[in-house]
Design a protein around this motif. Sequence first.
Motif, PDB file in Angstrom:
ATOM      1  N   THR A   1       0.836  -1.207   0.000  1.00  0.00           N
ATOM      2  CA  THR A   1       0.000   0.000   0.000  1.00  0.00           C
ATOM      3  C   THR A   1       0.867   1.251   0.000  1.00  0.00           C
ATOM      4  O   THR A   1       0.622   2.196  -0.762  1.00  0.00           O
ATOM      5  CB  THR A   1      -0.924   0.017   1.228  1.00  0.00           C
ATOM      6  N   VAL A   2       1.896   1.246   0.853  1.00  0.00           N
ATOM      7  CA  VAL A   2       2.794   2.405   0.953  1.00  0.00           C
ATOM      8  C   VAL A   2       3.557   2.608  -0.354  1.00  0.00           C
ATOM      9  O   VAL A   2       3.725   3.737  -0.828  1.00  0.00           O
ATOM     10  CB  VAL A   2       3.760   2.235   2.136  1.00  0.00           C
ATOM     11  N   ALA A   3       4.021   1.506  -0.960  1.00  0.00           N
ATOM     12  CA  ALA A   3       4.743   1.614  -2.233  1.00  0.00           C
ATOM     13  C   ALA A   3       3.845   2.213  -3.312  1.00  0.00           C
ATOM     14  O   ALA A   3       4.270   3.093  -4.083  1.00  0.00           O
ATOM     15  CB  ALA A   3       5.249   0.246  -2.661  1.00  0.00           C
ATOM     16  N   LYS A   4       2.614   1.768  -3.362  1.00  0.00           N
ATOM     17  CA  LYS A   4       1.673   2.283  -4.355  1.00  0.00           C
ATOM     18  C   LYS A   4       1.352   3.750  -4.109  1.00  0.00           C
ATOM     19  O   LYS A   4       1.356   4.570  -5.046  1.00  0.00           O
ATOM     20  CB  LYS A   4       0.389   1.466  -4.323  1.00  0.00           C
ATOM     21  N   ASN A   5       1.113   4.123  -2.866  1.00  0.00           N
ATOM     22  CA  ASN A   5       0.764   5.506  -2.539  1.00  0.00           C
ATOM     23  C   ASN A   5       1.905   6.476  -2.806  1.00  0.00           C
ATOM     24  O   ASN A   5       1.674   7.667  -3.048  1.00  0.00           O
ATOM     25  CB  ASN A   5       0.344   5.614  -1.068  1.00  0.00           C
ATOM     26  N   ASN A   6       3.139   5.974  -2.743  1.00  0.00           N
ATOM     27  CA  ASN A   6       4.311   6.833  -2.947  1.00  0.00           C
ATOM     28  C   ASN A   6       4.954   6.663  -4.318  1.00  0.00           C
ATOM     29  O   ASN A   6       6.035   7.219  -4.557  1.00  0.00           O
ATOM     30  CB  ASN A   6       5.351   6.553  -1.854  1.00  0.00           C
ATOM     31  N   ASP A   7       4.310   5.898  -5.210  1.00  0.00           N
ATOM     32  CA  ASP A   7       4.875   5.630  -6.539  1.00  0.00           C
ATOM     33  C   ASP A   7       6.295   5.094  -6.435  1.00  0.00           C
ATOM     34  O   ASP A   7       7.188   5.467  -7.212  1.00  0.00           O
ATOM     35  CB  ASP A   7       4.854   6.893  -7.403  1.00  0.00           C
TER      36      ASP A   7
ATOM     37  N   ILE B   1      10.939   0.593  -5.492  1.00  0.00           N
ATOM     38  CA  ILE B   1      11.449  -0.385  -4.538  1.00  0.00           C
ATOM     39  C   ILE B   1      11.027   0.053  -3.140  1.00  0.00           C
ATOM     40  O   ILE B   1      11.000   1.249  -2.837  1.00  0.00           O
ATOM     41  CB  ILE B   1      12.989  -0.474  -4.589  1.00  0.00           C
ATOM     42  N   ALA B   2      10.719  -0.906  -2.293  1.00  0.00           N
ATOM     43  CA  ALA B   2      10.401  -0.606  -0.895  1.00  0.00           C
ATOM     44  C   ALA B   2      10.847  -1.758  -0.003  1.00  0.00           C
ATOM     45  O   ALA B   2      10.687  -2.927  -0.367  1.00  0.00           O
ATOM     46  CB  ALA B   2       8.905  -0.364  -0.718  1.00  0.00           C
ATOM     47  N   ILE B   3      11.424  -1.407   1.140  1.00  0.00           N
ATOM     48  CA  ILE B   3      11.752  -2.386   2.176  1.00  0.00           C
ATOM     49  C   ILE B   3      11.292  -1.825   3.516  1.00  0.00           C
ATOM     50  O   ILE B   3      11.052  -0.617   3.649  1.00  0.00           O
ATOM     51  CB  ILE B   3      13.261  -2.722   2.247  1.00  0.00           C
ATOM     52  N   ASN B   4      11.167  -2.685   4.497  1.00  0.00           N
ATOM     53  CA  ASN B   4      10.823  -2.212   5.834  1.00  0.00           C
ATOM     54  C   ASN B   4      11.999  -1.469   6.450  1.00  0.00           C
ATOM     55  O   ASN B   4      13.157  -1.703   6.092  1.00  0.00           O
ATOM     56  CB  ASN B   4      10.416  -3.384   6.725  1.00  0.00           C
ATOM     57  N   ALA B   5      11.715  -0.596   7.389  1.00  0.00           N
ATOM     58  CA  ALA B   5      12.780   0.198   8.010  1.00  0.00           C
ATOM     59  C   ALA B   5      12.877  -0.083   9.512  1.00  0.00           C
ATOM     60  O   ALA B   5      13.249  -1.175   9.918  1.00  0.00           O
ATOM     61  CB  ALA B   5      12.556   1.682   7.727  1.00  0.00           C
ATOM     62  N   GLY B   6      12.502   0.894  10.371  1.00  0.00           N
ATOM     63  CA  GLY B   6      12.716   0.760  11.802  1.00  0.00           C
ATOM     64  C   GLY B   6      11.691  -0.100  12.507  1.00  0.00           C
ATOM     65  O   GLY B   6      10.719  -0.587  11.918  1.00  0.00           O
TER      66      GLY B   6
ATOM     67  N   LEU C   1      10.369  -7.080   1.007  1.00  0.00           N
ATOM     68  CA  LEU C   1      10.942  -6.431  -0.171  1.00  0.00           C
ATOM     69  C   LEU C   1       9.916  -6.418  -1.287  1.00  0.00           C
ATOM     70  O   LEU C   1       9.382  -7.462  -1.668  1.00  0.00           O
ATOM     71  CB  LEU C   1      12.196  -7.179  -0.643  1.00  0.00           C
ATOM     72  N   VAL C   2       9.640  -5.230  -1.799  1.00  0.00           N
ATOM     73  CA  VAL C   2       8.702  -5.070  -2.912  1.00  0.00           C
ATOM     74  C   VAL C   2       9.405  -4.310  -4.031  1.00  0.00           C
ATOM     75  O   VAL C   2      10.049  -3.290  -3.789  1.00  0.00           O
ATOM     76  CB  VAL C   2       7.440  -4.304  -2.453  1.00  0.00           C
ATOM     77  N   ILE C   3       9.300  -4.830  -5.243  1.00  0.00           N
ATOM     78  CA  ILE C   3       9.853  -4.147  -6.421  1.00  0.00           C
ATOM     79  C   ILE C   3       8.775  -4.098  -7.487  1.00  0.00           C
ATOM     80  O   ILE C   3       8.174  -5.122  -7.833  1.00  0.00           O
ATOM     81  CB  ILE C   3      11.098  -4.878  -6.958  1.00  0.00           C
ATOM     82  N   ASN C   4       8.533  -2.885  -7.967  1.00  0.00           N
ATOM     83  CA  ASN C   4       7.473  -2.673  -8.969  1.00  0.00           C
ATOM     84  C   ASN C   4       6.153  -3.288  -8.506  1.00  0.00           C
ATOM     85  O   ASN C   4       5.454  -3.962  -9.265  1.00  0.00           O
ATOM     86  CB  ASN C   4       7.906  -3.248 -10.323  1.00  0.00           C
ATOM     87  N   HIS C   5       5.851  -3.056  -7.218  1.00  0.00           N
ATOM     88  CA  HIS C   5       4.589  -3.469  -6.588  1.00  0.00           C
ATOM     89  C   HIS C   5       4.437  -4.978  -6.461  1.00  0.00           C
ATOM     90  O   HIS C   5       3.349  -5.481  -6.180  1.00  0.00           O
ATOM     91  CB  HIS C   5       3.393  -2.876  -7.340  1.00  0.00           C
ATOM     92  N   LYS C   6       5.526  -5.709  -6.645  1.00  0.00           N
ATOM     93  CA  LYS C   6       5.498  -7.167  -6.507  1.00  0.00           C
ATOM     94  C   LYS C   6       6.332  -7.577  -5.294  1.00  0.00           C
ATOM     95  O   LYS C   6       7.452  -7.088  -5.111  1.00  0.00           O
ATOM     96  CB  LYS C   6       6.047  -7.838  -7.766  1.00  0.00           C
ATOM     97  N   ILE C   7       5.790  -8.473  -4.469  1.00  0.00           N
ATOM     98  CA  ILE C   7       6.521  -8.973  -3.313  1.00  0.00           C
ATOM     99  C   ILE C   7       7.610  -9.929  -3.793  1.00  0.00           C
ATOM    100  O   ILE C   7       7.318 -10.936  -4.441  1.00  0.00           O
ATOM    101  CB  ILE C   7       5.575  -9.693  -2.337  1.00  0.00           C
TER     102      ILE C   7
END
Length: 350
Positions: A163-169, A172-177, A322-328
């Motif tokens: 959801t966060v990756a999609k909302n922020n365009d 790539i997204a990974i978890n942080a703290g 880890l999500v890349i191009n909205h894919k897990i």
Amino acid sequence: MARKFKVKKKGKLSVAKKVLIGFLATFVVGVCTFFFLLYGPYSGFRNFWITSAMTTMSHQYLATWFFSDKQIQKVLAQNGVIEAKGNTDTSLIKIKKYNNDIKVYKNKYEEQILKKDEDNDLYKVIEVSGTGYKGYLVAIYDPSRVSLATSRYVGTRGEAITTVAKNNDAIIAINAGGFYDPDWNSNGGVPHGVVISNGRLVGDYRKSNIGGGIVGFNKENKLVLARWSANEAMKNGIRDAVEFGPYLIVNGKSSFVKGNGGWGIAPRTAIGQRKDGIVLFLIINGRIPSSIGADMSDLTEVMENYGAVNAANMDGGSSTELVINHKIINKPVAAGKDGLRDLPTFWIVK
């Protein structure tokens, strides 16, 4: 006249009885082996069991059922991370632009990092593996594209990484703290420690006391590891950051890992940066047959191999995603949909 008695012949065991006996024998052997590993003379499995259980938070009973508090504390004292001292010296990082004209590399790791994919000059995904673990290293060539995203409801509840990756365009997204999780089943809304996003102080919540400190990027797009307060981080120009740890590498010097580092073996997430500016996202699968997980020593070794001059552990376990191009891409192990857990903070690439 003597009477003759027929001797009844013993019948053969039925298939069902044979299966049952085999099962019981296997069970007994398995239980005996398990307790031998827990209480026997060899400490490796015992240390793994205790540190892994105590790290999960939600499954600490797996350690407390079998061991006293004194025994648990002794094992934890023998497995820990003595972090490299000091804060990041940003002068060591010289951000460069590379091209595929480079033909000679120092080693295979340098080649994997610097030999970009022909159709992708933003990032490269490299599969990594070691004893008991498999995962992914993502090299991001432009550090200015890395930032921190938060749940829209940070402080109240978290959101899924997709959801966060999609909302922020985000590409790539990974978890942080980490986050406040008193019942081990929280909604991931309240992050631990300092949170800075796009130069704005989002939160300065209670600390998790797990070592480390500020892990974030300054306005020069350099990854900074520093034991600063929120005010100090803002004064020093930190644009995006979380507060977490432990630190794995500071200014090219690796932390000293005692035993397995005290965190056990589990899914892991880490972030680092090379001296040429390339940012490294490291995701290790865990708690699945093909990949048990990694410890702090494993994370440090991978970051060392790929040339990180600064690197830090991020939240792991059921948070590793880890999500890349909205894919897990990895194998998340949380109980939620698609193995995802609602979280408060994320490193993204746009």
